[in-house]
Design an enzyme around this catalytic site. Structure first.
Site, short mmCIF file in Angstrom:
data_model
loop_
_atom_site.label_atom_id
_atom_site.label_comp_id
_atom_site.label_asym_id
_atom_site.label_seq_id
_atom_site.Cartn_x
_atom_site.Cartn_y
_atom_site.Cartn_z
N PHE A 141 94.45 39.44 -72.88
CA PHE A 141 95.08 40.12 -73.71
C PHE A 141 94.05 39.78 -74.92
CE2 PHE A 141 97.45 39.95 -77.92
CZ PHE A 141 98.26 41.09 -77.72
N ASP A 226 86.56 34.83 -76.29
CA ASP A 226 88.00 34.96 -77.06
C ASP A 226 88.44 33.74 -77.22
OD1 ASP A 226 90.07 35.59 -78.18
OD2 ASP A 226 90.55 37.61 -77.27
N LYS A 255 93.48 33.91 -85.78
CA LYS A 255 94.70 33.05 -85.71
C LYS A 255 94.57 31.74 -86.88
CE LYS A 255 96.85 35.15 -81.80
NZ LYS A 255 97.55 36.03 -82.63
#
Length: 408
Positions: A141, A226, A255
């Site tokens: 994801f 990532d 984030k």
């Protein structure tokens, strides 16, 4: 103030149904706790998918944001501003790299990493035009843009958005043999999550990340990690790659970098990689804006103390010990079939006989704990790193009670 039911009904009437939130309407939050419009308190066991690593309403982060709000919030990259140089220098130093390309959201950072790898492949590696390929893992994801979902294996994320962007090869996550077979002379990068969050906090087998590092170096491809969810303290280290002593060529961050206040993301690498860009070839109106830089600089200051990494490691031991008590042992009984994760992050597979992930999340909501399911009967637990040990134990007690299991 309207009731929760009224506000939910109004949202349903006017917002596209891209999410299925739990039936709670948050009004205020502090630390690891949130309070809804009706005054009920809930322990946050999700932390905005790691965007809130430092908790709700962190005083240092709010003070940094307030101070910057009074000065200047946006210039665009058409001009310099006085927070930009420090942000880039300090983030590069944290990563042990030379350059930073700031963006806003995690998906933008991944898109930027894809563009970086392709441009590097053509200008540095010498891949013939239009032939660059990037290897990714199944279960990934990396965001929801058209390019990113083109290499997703999640039908919900991918269906009905074609035609898809070409140039990606998908291999099983954690399988070095498959990865080795997929890397060719046209491969410019391998893009992986060191721990797959959306897939249920899947941790690769020991030696996998080190093997990826060795293979990419051997074949002349970039290793792009990532770390949008796994990085910045969540796993008990600054970066999840550190658990195997691995330093990728490219960090993709987001984030928690924005402290749960503003969206901040970045691609971080050495000049050999990010130096391929020239003025006008990529950019963002809001990327690296003064407000974002001010908040992110304070995030970096928090991380430099090592306090939050240490808390995640220490409390993570509590979390995983308690969850292991719910897991099936040699007797073959117990509500939890598997627990995965590192630090203050866990994916918990629950026997479907005890309920779906959604049903368990709703039962936890009734007991004052907020979590979110991912697939089937899998739940992700990721409380803010500021949570107290007492509150962590309290939340796990409620989880055990929902599953009908006594505390061990």
């Amino acid at each position: 103030m309207s009731t929760a039911d009224d506000l939910i009904a109004e949202a349903d009437a006017h917002c596209a149904r891209t999410y299925h939130p739990l039936p709670v309407v948050v009004a205020t939050a502090e630390g690891a706790w949130m309070t809804d419009v009706e005054g009920r308190r809930f322990l946050d066991f999700l932390a905005g998918y790691s965007a809130l690593n430092f908790g709700h309403g962190n005083r240092r982060l709010l003070d940094a944001a307030r101070a910057q709000l009074e000065r200047v919030t946006l210039t665009s990259r058409a001009f310099h501003h006085d927070r930009f140089a420090a942000f880039c220098a300090e983030l590069a130093a944290l990563c042990g790299k030379e350059m930073v390309l700031p963006m806003n959201t995690g998906a933008e950072a991944v898109e930027t990493a894809v563009k970086t790898a392709r441009k590097w492949g053509y200008r540095v590696k010498g891949v013939p035009a239009e032939r660059a390929r990037i290897v990714v893992a199944d279960g990934n994801f990396h965001g929801r843009t058209t390019t990113v979902i083109s290499f997703s294996t999640d039908p919900e994320a991918r269906a009905d958005y074609g035609p898809y962007t070409p140039g990606f090869d998908i291999v099983p996550y954690g399988d070095l043999t498959a990865l080795r077979g997929a890397v060719t002379e046209d491969t410019v990068a391998v893009l992986l999550e060191p721990i797959q969050g959306e897939a249920g906090v899947r941790v690769p087998p020991p030696g996998y990340l080190a093997g990826v590092r060795e293979l990419t170096r051997e074949r002349g491809a970039l290793f792009m990690a990532d770390e949008i969810q796994s990085g910045l303290g969540r796993t008990g280290r600054t970066f999840a790659c550190e658990h195997e002593g691995v330093v990728p060529d490219v960090y993709v961050l987001g984030k928690a970098l924005g402290g749960g206040i503003v969206p901040v993301s970045a691609v971080v690498a050495d000049e050999e990689v990010l130096g391929v860009f020239r003025p006008g070839e990529h950019g963002s109106t809001f990327g690296g804006n003064p407000l974002a830089c001010a908040v992110a600089l304070e995030v970096l200051a928090l991380l430099r103390t090592g306090e939050y990494q240490e808390r995640a490691a220490r409390l993570g031991e509590v979390l995983h010990r308690r969850l292991s008590e719910l897991a099936r042992g040699t007797s073959g009984t117990g509500p939890v079939t598997q627990v995965r994760g590192r630090g203050l992050w866990a994916g918990v597979d629950v026997d479907p006989a005890f309920g779906t992930g959604r049903e368990i999340s709703e039962r936890l909501l009734e007991r004052g704990v907020l979590v979110k399911e991912t697939h089937g009967s899998t739940l992700r637990l990721a409380p803010p790193l500021v949570i107290s040990e007492e509150d962590l134990e309290w939340g796990i007690d409620r989880f055990a009670a929902v599953l009908g299991a006594p505390r061990g």
